[in-house]
Structures are given as structure tokens and as C-alpha cells.
Motif scaffolding. Structure first.
Motif, short mmCIF file in Angstrom:
data_model
loop_
_atom_site.label_atom_id
_atom_site.label_comp_id
_atom_site.label_asym_id
_atom_site.label_seq_id
_atom_site.Cartn_x
_atom_site.Cartn_y
_atom_site.Cartn_z
N PRO A 1 -0.61 -17.69 -2.43
CA PRO A 1 0.73 -17.12 -2.32
C PRO A 1 1.10 -16.17 -3.47
N ASP A 2 0.54 -16.38 -4.65
CA ASP A 2 0.85 -15.52 -5.80
C ASP A 2 0.04 -14.23 -5.85
N ASP A 3 -0.94 -14.06 -4.98
CA ASP A 3 -1.75 -12.84 -4.99
C ASP A 3 -0.89 -11.65 -4.57
N ALA A 4 -0.84 -10.66 -5.44
CA ALA A 4 -0.02 -9.47 -5.16
C ALA A 4 -0.65 -8.57 -4.10
N SER A 5 -1.97 -8.66 -3.97
CA SER A 5 -2.67 -7.80 -3.01
C SER A 5 -3.98 -8.47 -2.61
N LEU A 6 -4.58 -7.97 -1.57
CA LEU A 6 -5.88 -8.46 -1.13
C LEU A 6 -6.93 -8.19 -2.20
N ARG A 7 -6.87 -7.02 -2.78
CA ARG A 7 -7.79 -6.64 -3.87
C ARG A 7 -7.62 -7.59 -5.05
N MET B 1 4.59 -12.51 2.35
CA MET B 1 4.70 -11.35 3.23
C MET B 1 4.12 -10.10 2.60
N ARG B 2 4.22 -9.96 1.27
CA ARG B 2 3.69 -8.75 0.63
C ARG B 2 2.17 -8.67 0.78
N LEU B 3 1.49 -9.84 0.75
CA LEU B 3 0.03 -9.85 0.92
C LEU B 3 -0.34 -9.39 2.33
N HIS B 4 0.41 -9.85 3.31
CA HIS B 4 0.18 -9.42 4.69
C HIS B 4 0.37 -7.91 4.81
N ALA B 5 1.46 -7.39 4.26
CA ALA B 5 1.73 -5.95 4.32
C ALA B 5 0.65 -5.16 3.59
N ASP B 6 0.23 -5.65 2.44
CA ASP B 6 -0.83 -4.97 1.69
C ASP B 6 -2.13 -4.95 2.48
N THR B 7 -2.47 -6.06 3.12
CA THR B 7 -3.70 -6.13 3.89
C THR B 7 -3.67 -5.16 5.05
N VAL B 8 -2.54 -5.08 5.74
CA VAL B 8 -2.40 -4.11 6.84
C VAL B 8 -2.56 -2.69 6.30
N GLU B 9 -1.92 -2.38 5.19
CA GLU B 9 -2.01 -1.04 4.61
C GLU B 9 -3.45 -0.71 4.20
N VAL B 10 -4.11 -1.64 3.53
CA VAL B 10 -5.49 -1.41 3.09
C VAL B 10 -6.40 -1.15 4.29
N LEU B 11 -6.32 -2.01 5.28
CA LEU B 11 -7.20 -1.85 6.43
C LEU B 11 -6.82 -0.66 7.31
N SER B 12 -5.58 -0.24 7.27
CA SER B 12 -5.16 0.95 8.02
C SER B 12 -5.71 2.23 7.40
N THR B 13 -5.92 2.24 6.10
CA THR B 13 -6.38 3.45 5.42
C THR B 13 -7.88 3.43 5.10
N TRP B 14 -8.51 2.26 5.19
CA TRP B 14 -9.94 2.15 4.87
C TRP B 14 -10.79 2.91 5.88
N PHE C 1 -9.39 -6.85 12.98
CA PHE C 1 -8.60 -7.42 11.89
C PHE C 1 -7.15 -6.97 12.00
N LEU C 2 -6.94 -5.68 12.26
CA LEU C 2 -5.58 -5.16 12.37
C LEU C 2 -4.84 -5.81 13.55
N ALA C 3 -5.52 -6.02 14.66
CA ALA C 3 -4.89 -6.68 15.81
C ALA C 3 -4.54 -8.13 15.45
#
Length: 179
Positions: free
Chosen positions: A82-88, A1-14, A28-30
């Protein structure tokens, strides 16, 4: 779930470089809003992947892999784990694994977005919603081909192979970002 949240945050601010990429960002956000599983490779309707356009220290060469399944030269990258802390972190992990280069530096925000149809290892047709980052290799880096590649080569940015899809556009964006 943290990866999903990170991806949403990254794409929301990019801040995308153009209207086409803004449209892709919104799509992507949709897609991410449609399911908490959107970053998991098992999610059959499609899933977010992380890629890296690797440039050498001079910015004159890019490292491409000859993908065994696709049969074309591509940027490095792949599925989120699953172990990836973030999309980056996923993009950096993929670039390090596929290049064998230690000390890669990754930009904080994405460079480019792309969606492409693919059949993953499970044999089911799906889509990759690929988030691509700019990664720089240290001076004197020597790439080592992994088992995930048929070949791995540095290519001059002004002499790319002919079947590289969006790599020239990513190089253009990357070099424009370095000005």
C-alpha cells in the motif's frame, strides 16, 4: 489507488518489444480496467506484482533467488504494498529488500510482462500479473540473502540454471536494450 493509476499510466505508455508482449500489455490493461483493486494482493482473481531482473555492473551476471515456495531460481520481486508510490518503486523496493544491495538503479520503463498461476500466502489459487523491470547493481555489489529466499546467487547470463522459466528471455531483452 495511486498505484493502480500509475500502473495504468506506465502500461499505457510502454512500447513492448514484440507482438507477444503487446498482447500481454493489452490483457494487463483490460485486467486493470476491471477493478481498482487489481494491484492489491488480497484481490483473489489476480493481482499485479513487481519484479526486477538485476544485472551486475558488467551486465555479465544476473542475481537470482531460490524461491522457497516455488523451488526454482527466479528474478527478484513480489507483491505491491500500500505504501508503494509507483509500480517502479515497488520493483526497486523488492529488489533492494531481497538482494541487500543499496544503490540499485532501475530503468524507467518495464522490460517484460508475464502472467503465472500461483497460490499466495493466503492459500488461495490466483494469478500474478508480473511487471518486470531491468535493475543494475553498482560495481562490486555483494548480495545478502534475505529471509524470503532459500539461496541468492549471481549467475553468468550465459550459464543460467536450467529451471529459470522466462529469465533467459528477459536477459536477452535486457542485453538487447543495452546495445
Amino acid at each position: 489507488m495511486r498505484l493502480h493509476a500509475d500502473t495504468v499510466e506506465v502500461l499505457s505508455t510502454w512500447q513492448p518489444p514484440n507482438a507477444e508482449q503487446e498482447s500481454m500489455r493489452q490483457a494487463f490493461l483490460a485486467f486493470l480496467a476491471s477493478s481498482p483493486d487489481a494491484c492489491r494482493r488480497e484481490y483473489a482473481p489476480g493481482h499485479v506484482t513487481a519484479s526486477a531482473l538485476v544485472l551486475d555492473a558488467s551486465g555479465q551476471n544476473t542475481l537470482l533467488t531460490l524461491h522457497p515456495r516455488v523451488g526454482r531460481w527466479l528474478q527478484l520481486g513480489g507483491h505491491c504494498e500500500p505504501d508503494d508510490a509507483s509500480l517502479r518503486a515497488a520493483a526497486l523496493r523488492e529488489a533492494t529488500e531481497e538482494s541487500g544491495i543499496r544503490g540499485l538503479r532501475i530503468d524507467p520503463m518495464p522490460l517484460h510482462l508475464d502472467v503465472h498461476a500461483v497460490t499466495c500466502s493466503g492459500g488461495v489459487p490466483t494469478r500474478h500479473l508480473d511487471v518486470r523491470y531491468l535493475v543494475r547493481a553498482p560495481a562490486g555489489s555483494r548480495a545478502v540473502r534475505s529471509a524470503e529466499s532459500l539461496d541468492l546467487q549471481w549467475w553468468p547470463v550465459d550459464g543460467l540454471p536450467s529451471n529459470v522459466d522466462s529469465v533467459p528471455h528477459m536477459v536477452e531483452l535486457a542485453l538487447g536494450a543495452e546495445d
